[in-house]
Design a protein around this motif. Structure first.
Motif, PDB file in Angstrom:
ATOM      1  N   VAL A  49       0.856  -1.182   0.000  1.00 36.96           N
ATOM      2  CA  VAL A  49       0.000   0.000   0.000  1.00 36.96           C
ATOM      3  C   VAL A  49       0.891   1.229   0.000  1.00 36.96           C
ATOM      4  N   LEU A  50       0.877   1.957  -1.118  1.00 39.96           N
ATOM      5  CA  LEU A  50       1.692   3.161  -1.250  1.00 39.96           C
ATOM      6  C   LEU A  50       0.943   4.400  -0.772  1.00 39.96           C
ATOM      7  N   SER A  51      -0.370   4.387  -0.919  1.00 37.82           N
ATOM      8  CA  SER A  51      -1.226   5.464  -0.429  1.00 37.82           C
ATOM      9  C   SER A  51      -2.633   4.885  -0.322  1.00 37.82           C
ATOM     10  N   PRO A  52      -3.581   5.632   0.223  1.00 43.07           N
ATOM     11  CA  PRO A  52      -4.948   5.083   0.327  1.00 43.07           C
ATOM     12  C   PRO A  52      -5.551   4.669  -1.015  1.00 43.07           C
ATOM     13  N   THR A  53      -5.078   5.238  -2.107  1.00 39.62           N
ATOM     14  CA  THR A  53      -5.633   4.908  -3.420  1.00 39.62           C
ATOM     15  C   THR A  53      -4.642   4.226  -4.354  1.00 39.62           C
ATOM     16  N   CYS A  54      -3.462   3.870  -3.859  1.00 36.78           N
ATOM     17  CA  CYS A  54      -2.442   3.258  -4.704  1.00 36.78           C
ATOM     18  C   CYS A  54      -1.919   1.976  -4.063  1.00 36.78           C
ATOM     19  N   VAL A  55      -2.273   0.841  -4.664  1.00 34.44           N
ATOM     20  CA  VAL A  55      -1.861  -0.465  -4.171  1.00 34.44           C
ATOM     21  C   VAL A  55      -1.128  -1.179  -5.301  1.00 34.44           C
ATOM     22  N   ARG A  56       0.017  -1.757  -5.005  1.00 38.92           N
ATOM     23  CA  ARG A  56       0.806  -2.474  -6.007  1.00 38.92           C
ATOM     24  C   ARG A  56       1.184  -3.851  -5.473  1.00 38.92           C
ATOM     25  N   TYR A  57       1.515  -4.748  -6.406  1.00 38.63           N
ATOM     26  CA  TYR A  57       1.923  -6.116  -6.077  1.00 38.63           C
ATOM     27  C   TYR A  57       3.284  -6.372  -6.702  1.00 38.63           C
ATOM     28  N   ARG A  58       4.142  -7.076  -5.976  1.00 33.45           N
ATOM     29  CA  ARG A  58       5.472  -7.406  -6.498  1.00 33.45           C
ATOM     30  C   ARG A  58       5.337  -8.419  -7.633  1.00 33.45           C
ATOM     31  N   ASN A  59       5.949  -8.101  -8.762  1.00 39.29           N
ATOM     32  CA  ASN A  59       5.853  -8.986  -9.924  1.00 39.29           C
ATOM     33  C   ASN A  59       6.493 -10.344  -9.664  1.00 39.29           C
ATOM     34  N   GLU A  60       7.541 -10.395  -8.851  1.00 41.86           N
ATOM     35  CA  GLU A  60       8.180 -11.671  -8.545  1.00 41.86           C
ATOM     36  C   GLU A  60       7.185 -12.606  -7.859  1.00 41.86           C
ATOM     37  N   GLU A  61       6.417 -12.063  -6.911  1.00 39.62           N
ATOM     38  CA  GLU A  61       5.416 -12.858  -6.204  1.00 39.62           C
ATOM     39  C   GLU A  61       4.255 -13.224  -7.128  1.00 39.62           C
ATOM     40  N   LEU A  62       3.890 -12.329  -8.011  1.00 42.70           N
ATOM     41  CA  LEU A  62       2.811 -12.627  -8.953  1.00 42.70           C
ATOM     42  C   LEU A  62       3.197 -13.778  -9.869  1.00 42.70           C
ATOM     43  N   HIS A  63       4.456 -13.814 -10.304  1.00 39.03           N
ATOM     44  CA  HIS A  63       4.906 -14.918 -11.153  1.00 39.03           C
ATOM     45  C   HIS A  63       4.879 -16.243 -10.388  1.00 39.03           C
ATOM     46  N   LYS A  64       5.231 -16.214  -9.110  1.00 38.06           N
ATOM     47  CA  LYS A  64       5.138 -17.434  -8.297  1.00 38.06           C
ATOM     48  C   LYS A  64       3.682 -17.885  -8.192  1.00 38.06           C
ATOM     49  N   PHE A  65       2.783 -16.934  -7.977  1.00 34.93           N
ATOM     50  CA  PHE A  65       1.360 -17.244  -7.892  1.00 34.93           C
ATOM     51  C   PHE A  65       0.849 -17.821  -9.206  1.00 34.93           C
ATOM     52  N   LEU A  66       1.194 -17.198 -10.318  1.00 32.81           N
ATOM     53  CA  LEU A  66       0.711 -17.645 -11.620  1.00 32.81           C
ATOM     54  C   LEU A  66       1.270 -19.011 -12.005  1.00 32.81           C
ATOM     55  N   ALA A  67       2.448 -19.357 -11.499  1.00 33.81           N
ATOM     56  CA  ALA A  67       3.042 -20.656 -11.805  1.00 33.81           C
ATOM     57  C   ALA A  67       2.261 -21.794 -11.145  1.00 33.81           C
ATOM     58  N   ASP A  68       1.706 -21.551  -9.949  1.00 32.59           N
ATOM     59  CA  ASP A  68       0.961 -22.596  -9.235  1.00 32.59           C
ATOM     60  C   ASP A  68      -0.090 -21.941  -8.323  1.00 32.59           C
ATOM     61  N   PRO A  69      -1.188 -21.436  -8.893  1.00 30.29           N
ATOM     62  CA  PRO A  69      -2.166 -20.695  -8.089  1.00 30.29           C
ATOM     63  C   PRO A  69      -2.870 -21.516  -7.012  1.00 30.29           C
ATOM     64  N   LEU A  70      -3.038 -22.801  -7.230  1.00 31.85           N
ATOM     65  CA  LEU A  70      -3.757 -23.604  -6.239  1.00 31.85           C
ATOM     66  C   LEU A  70      -2.927 -23.878  -4.994  1.00 31.85           C
ATOM     67  N   ASN A  71      -1.621 -23.951  -5.126  1.00 30.29           N
ATOM     68  CA  ASN A  71      -0.760 -24.261  -3.990  1.00 30.29           C
ATOM     69  C   ASN A  71      -0.004 -23.052  -3.454  1.00 30.29           C
ATOM     70  N   TYR A  72      -0.245 -21.869  -4.008  1.00 30.81           N
ATOM     71  CA  TYR A  72       0.470 -20.677  -3.556  1.00 30.81           C
ATOM     72  C   TYR A  72       0.004 -20.272  -2.157  1.00 30.81           C
ATOM     73  N   ARG A  73       0.935 -19.921  -1.311  1.00 28.13           N
ATOM     74  CA  ARG A  73       0.631 -19.378   0.020  1.00 28.13           C
ATOM     75  C   ARG A  73       1.548 -18.183   0.247  1.00 28.13           C
ATOM     76  N   ALA A  74       0.963 -17.042   0.565  1.00 30.91           N
ATOM     77  CA  ALA A  74       1.735 -15.838   0.836  1.00 30.91           C
ATOM     78  C   ALA A  74       2.367 -15.930   2.217  1.00 30.91           C
ATOM     79  N   GLU A  75       3.550 -15.359   2.320  1.00 29.49           N
ATOM     80  CA  GLU A  75       4.206 -15.322   3.628  1.00 29.49           C
ATOM     81  C   GLU A  75       3.476 -14.313   4.505  1.00 29.49           C
ATOM     82  N   VAL A  76       3.199 -14.692   5.723  1.00 25.99           N
ATOM     83  CA  VAL A  76       2.492 -13.816   6.656  1.00 25.99           C
ATOM     84  C   VAL A  76       3.527 -12.937   7.343  1.00 25.99           C
ATOM     85  N   GLN A  77       3.346 -11.615   7.204  1.00 22.85           N
ATOM     86  CA  GLN A  77       4.249 -10.647   7.827  1.00 22.85           C
ATOM     87  C   GLN A  77       3.785 -10.364   9.239  1.00 22.85           C
ATOM     88  N   SER A  78       4.693 -10.412  10.184  1.00 25.18           N
ATOM     89  CA  SER A  78       4.343 -10.140  11.595  1.00 25.18           C
ATOM     90  C   SER A  78       4.451  -8.672  11.924  1.00 25.18           C
TER      91      SER A  78
END
Length: 78
Positions: A49-78
Motif C-alpha cells: 500500500v503506497l497510499s490510500p488509493t495506490c496499491v501495487r503487487y510485487r511482480n516476482e510474487e505474482l509470477h510465483k502465484f501464476l506458476a501454481d495458483p492452487l498451492n500458492y501461500r503468501a508469507e504472513v508478515q508479523s
C-alpha cells in the motif's frame, strides 16, 4: 484510402517491479473482489500500500502465484 494495420499485442507481466490490479487482471481472470478475498486468505500475493488509493503487487510474487495458483501461500508478515 489507406488502411491502418491492426496490431494485437498480448499483455506481458515484467519479471521485476510492481504492478497494479489493472495490469494483472488479464492474467488472473478474477474480479477485484475475488482477488481481494484471495489476498486476505493469504492465497495470493500481499499488496504493498503506497497510499490510500495506490496499491501495487510485487511482480516476482505474482509470477510465483501464476506458476501454481492452487498451492500458492503468501508469507504472513508479523
Amino acid at each position: 484510402m489507406a488502411h491502418k494495420a491492426e496490431t494485437t499485442t498480448t499483455p506481458t507481466l515484467p519479471a521485476v517491479g510492481m504492478s497494479g490490479f489493472k495490469q494483472i487482471q488479464p492474467f488472473i481472470n478474477l474480479s477485484r473482489e475475488s482477488w481481494r478475498k484471495l489476498v486476505r486468505a493469504h492465497r495470493a500475493p500481499a499488496p504493498i500500500v503506497l497510499s490510500p488509493t495506490c496499491v501495487r503487487y510485487r511482480n516476482e510474487e505474482l509470477h510465483k502465484f501464476l506458476a501454481d495458483p492452487l498451492n500458492y501461500r503468501a508469507e504472513v508478515q508479523s
